[in-house]
Design a protein around this motif. Structure first.
Motif, PDB file in Angstrom:
ATOM      1  N   ASP A 307      84.602  59.903  46.440  1.00 48.97           N
ATOM      2  CA  ASP A 307      84.839  59.044  47.327  1.00 48.97           C
ATOM      3  C   ASP A 307      83.820  58.854  48.617  1.00 48.97           C
ATOM      4  O   ASP A 307      83.415  59.934  49.278  1.00 48.97           O
ATOM      5  CB  ASP A 307      86.217  59.205  48.244  1.00 48.97           C
ATOM      6  CG  ASP A 307      86.858  58.135  48.982  1.00 48.97           C
ATOM      7  OD1 ASP A 307      86.366  56.785  48.443  1.00 48.97           O
ATOM      8  OD2 ASP A 307      87.892  58.267  49.539  1.00 48.97           O
ATOM      9  N   LYS A 308      83.333  57.739  48.547  1.00 43.84           N
ATOM     10  CA  LYS A 308      81.927  57.632  49.654  1.00 43.84           C
ATOM     11  C   LYS A 308      82.625  57.095  50.885  1.00 43.84           C
ATOM     12  O   LYS A 308      83.456  56.066  51.117  1.00 43.84           O
ATOM     13  CB  LYS A 308      81.222  56.257  49.209  1.00 43.84           C
ATOM     14  CG  LYS A 308      80.067  55.952  49.918  1.00 43.84           C
ATOM     15  CD  LYS A 308      79.178  54.841  49.366  1.00 43.84           C
ATOM     16  CE  LYS A 308      77.981  54.697  50.201  1.00 43.84           C
ATOM     17  NZ  LYS A 308      77.113  53.639  49.681  1.00 43.84           N
ATOM     18  N   ASP A 309      82.183  58.083  51.770  1.00 36.56           N
ATOM     19  CA  ASP A 309      82.817  57.570  53.285  1.00 36.56           C
ATOM     20  C   ASP A 309      84.228  57.552  53.465  1.00 36.56           C
ATOM     21  O   ASP A 309      84.910  57.147  54.251  1.00 36.56           O
ATOM     22  CB  ASP A 309      82.283  56.443  54.002  1.00 36.56           C
ATOM     23  CG  ASP A 309      80.775  56.614  54.226  1.00 36.56           C
ATOM     24  OD1 ASP A 309      80.316  57.374  54.221  1.00 36.56           O
ATOM     25  OD2 ASP A 309      80.139  55.454  53.998  1.00 36.56           O
ATOM     26  N   LEU A 311      86.601  55.997  51.826  1.00 30.89           N
ATOM     27  CA  LEU A 311      86.935  54.501  52.052  1.00 30.89           C
ATOM     28  C   LEU A 311      88.084  54.366  51.022  1.00 30.89           C
ATOM     29  O   LEU A 311      89.014  53.428  51.290  1.00 30.89           O
ATOM     30  CB  LEU A 311      85.964  53.746  51.744  1.00 30.89           C
ATOM     31  CG  LEU A 311      84.627  53.370  52.662  1.00 30.89           C
ATOM     32  CD1 LEU A 311      83.615  52.241  52.011  1.00 30.89           C
ATOM     33  CD2 LEU A 311      85.317  52.833  53.942  1.00 30.89           C
ATOM     34  N   THR A 312      87.999  55.036  49.916  1.00 30.78           N
ATOM     35  CA  THR A 312      89.242  54.968  48.771  1.00 30.78           C
ATOM     36  C   THR A 312      90.393  55.548  49.405  1.00 30.78           C
ATOM     37  O   THR A 312      91.496  55.088  49.282  1.00 30.78           O
ATOM     38  CB  THR A 312      88.829  55.546  47.523  1.00 30.78           C
ATOM     39  OG1 THR A 312      87.599  55.177  47.185  1.00 30.78           O
ATOM     40  CG2 THR A 312      89.806  55.187  46.396  1.00 30.78           C
ATOM     41  N   ALA A 313      90.551  56.699  50.230  1.00 34.91           N
ATOM     42  CA  ALA A 313      91.492  57.370  50.679  1.00 34.91           C
ATOM     43  C   ALA A 313      91.871  56.548  51.763  1.00 34.91           C
ATOM     44  O   ALA A 313      93.217  56.171  52.015  1.00 34.91           O
ATOM     45  CB  ALA A 313      90.929  58.699  51.262  1.00 34.91           C
ATOM     46  N   SER A 314      91.160  55.811  52.422  1.00 34.30           N
ATOM     47  CA  SER A 314      91.613  55.059  53.554  1.00 34.30           C
ATOM     48  C   SER A 314      92.424  53.879  53.198  1.00 34.30           C
ATOM     49  O   SER A 314      93.444  53.354  53.726  1.00 34.30           O
ATOM     50  CB  SER A 314      90.294  54.616  54.629  1.00 34.30           C
ATOM     51  OG  SER A 314      90.647  53.392  55.423  1.00 34.30           O
ATOM     52  N   LEU A 315      91.886  53.210  52.078  1.00 31.74           N
ATOM     53  CA  LEU A 315      92.502  52.129  51.281  1.00 31.74           C
ATOM     54  C   LEU A 315      93.876  52.545  50.805  1.00 31.74           C
ATOM     55  O   LEU A 315      94.875  51.884  51.196  1.00 31.74           O
ATOM     56  CB  LEU A 315      91.555  51.774  50.103  1.00 31.74           C
ATOM     57  CG  LEU A 315      92.217  50.718  49.183  1.00 31.74           C
ATOM     58  CD1 LEU A 315      92.640  49.326  49.679  1.00 31.74           C
ATOM     59  CD2 LEU A 315      91.531  50.385  48.029  1.00 31.74           C
TER      60      LEU A 315
END
Length: 327
Positions: A307-309, A311-315
């Motif tokens: 995961d970059k930064d 972002l996928t977890a945030s999504l």
């Protein structure tokens, strides 16, 4: 309850408040962030506490991804989602509980799925809306079988946001690419058809054999190239979804993060530059929630290793927040 936990005790880990952190706020004011609002609980003691409206349940397993020759790391997905959820501003007053994780031990996918199914069935029996956090997409087989255990006389349709059908035949062992084949075949053998609708299918991500299997099971689907925010395409998709809404008592919604463009979801086993956007999924979820038939959902395939930064977890976290806020 005792029978339930005799079967899942080895796999089950209750919710942990220490995983929920966020920005500090002034003392005495009402909660402003998720971490200040959410409760953590042990399912064994749920009968002694206030029954929540929503329950988060992690599926910490990537054994199915490994069997499917994918990039492992999805077992860390649930806790990464919690980290992002905790920091989100709070815009609802619904009671949400973190019930913790069902963990996969010794790569025993089947036992983990069985344990997760029992947890889902128990949560549904408590009249709580479960939200699963994966983990590989083999969560779908476990989740759906738990729903059917709790609601045996109800028709439950499946709507899957995904680049893949996940209809691979089981050759030697089930994996993250087989869950819907398992479900459809199992109920076909019982003389029962299950409605399955896939949103965002990418032709280059599914073999000709998989399309033939989808056709045999009468699977409805739309390709990713029409999964956009145009009024015409959204209207056509809503029209196509109306039969599955009408013909089923409940809907189970599962979101595979690899269905999103890798611009939004790089942290998955199989990223793709093609795929839908978060706004598109929001719009479709809003339509499905208005039906009043969504009984549960899950978000699969978050792989924190790639995961970059974050972002996928945030999504994933924002999808959960959206569902709870609009349910």
């Amino acid at each position: 309850m005792n029978n339930l936990f005799s079967n899942i005790n080895a796999h089950y880990e209750p919710g942990q408040q220490k995983l929920w952190t966020g920005r500090q706020t002034s003392a005495g004011i009402e909660p402003q962030y998720w971490y200040q609002h959410i409760r953590c609980a042990n399912l064994m003691n749920l009968k002694d506490s206030k029954t929540p409206s929503f329950g988060l349940i992690g599926y910490a397993c990537d054994a199915g991804v490994k069997r499917n020759f994918g990039r492992t790391g999805a077992k860390g997905g649930p806790d990464e989602v919690r980290k992002k959820l905790g920091k989100l501003p709070l815009h609802f007053d619904k009671d949400v509980v973190d019930f913790g994780n069902v963990n996969c031990l010794d790569a025993d996918l089947e036992s983990c799925q069985k344990a997760f199914s029992l947890v889902i069935a128990n949560v549904i029996d408590k009249d709580v809306f479960p939200i699963g956090m994966g983990g590989g997409h083999d969560i779908a087989y476990a989740h759906y079988m738990g729903l059917r255990q709790a609601l045996p006389k109800k028709r439950i349709g499946i709507i899957n946001f995904d680049a893949h059908f996940d209809l691979r035949p089981v050759e030697s062992q089930p994996n993250s690419g087989t869950p819907f084949n398992e479900i459809l075949k199992e109920f076909e053998n019982k003389g029962e058809a299950v409605d399955y609708f896939a949103i965002g299918i990418q032709k280059q991500s599914n073999t000709k054999q998989i399309f033939e299997i989808a056709n045999r099971f009468n699977v409805n689907f739309v390709f990713n190239d029409v999964c956009d925010n145009s009024e015409e395409n959204l209207f056509q998709l809503q029209t196509a979804l109306k039969p599955i809404i009408r013909n089923n008592d409940y809907l189970y919604i599962t979101i595979d993060l690899d269905g999103f463009s890798s611009a939004y979801a790089s942290g998955v086993s199989a990223p793709s530059p093609f795929g839908f956007s978060p706004v598109f999924v929001y719009k479709v979820l809003e339509f499905l929630l208005k039906s009043g038939k969504m009984v549960s959902c899950d978000i699969a395939e978050l792989n924190p290793k790639y995961d970059k930064d974050a972002l996928t977890a945030s999504l994933a976290a924002k999808l959960i927040d959206f569902i709870i806020s609009n349910a």
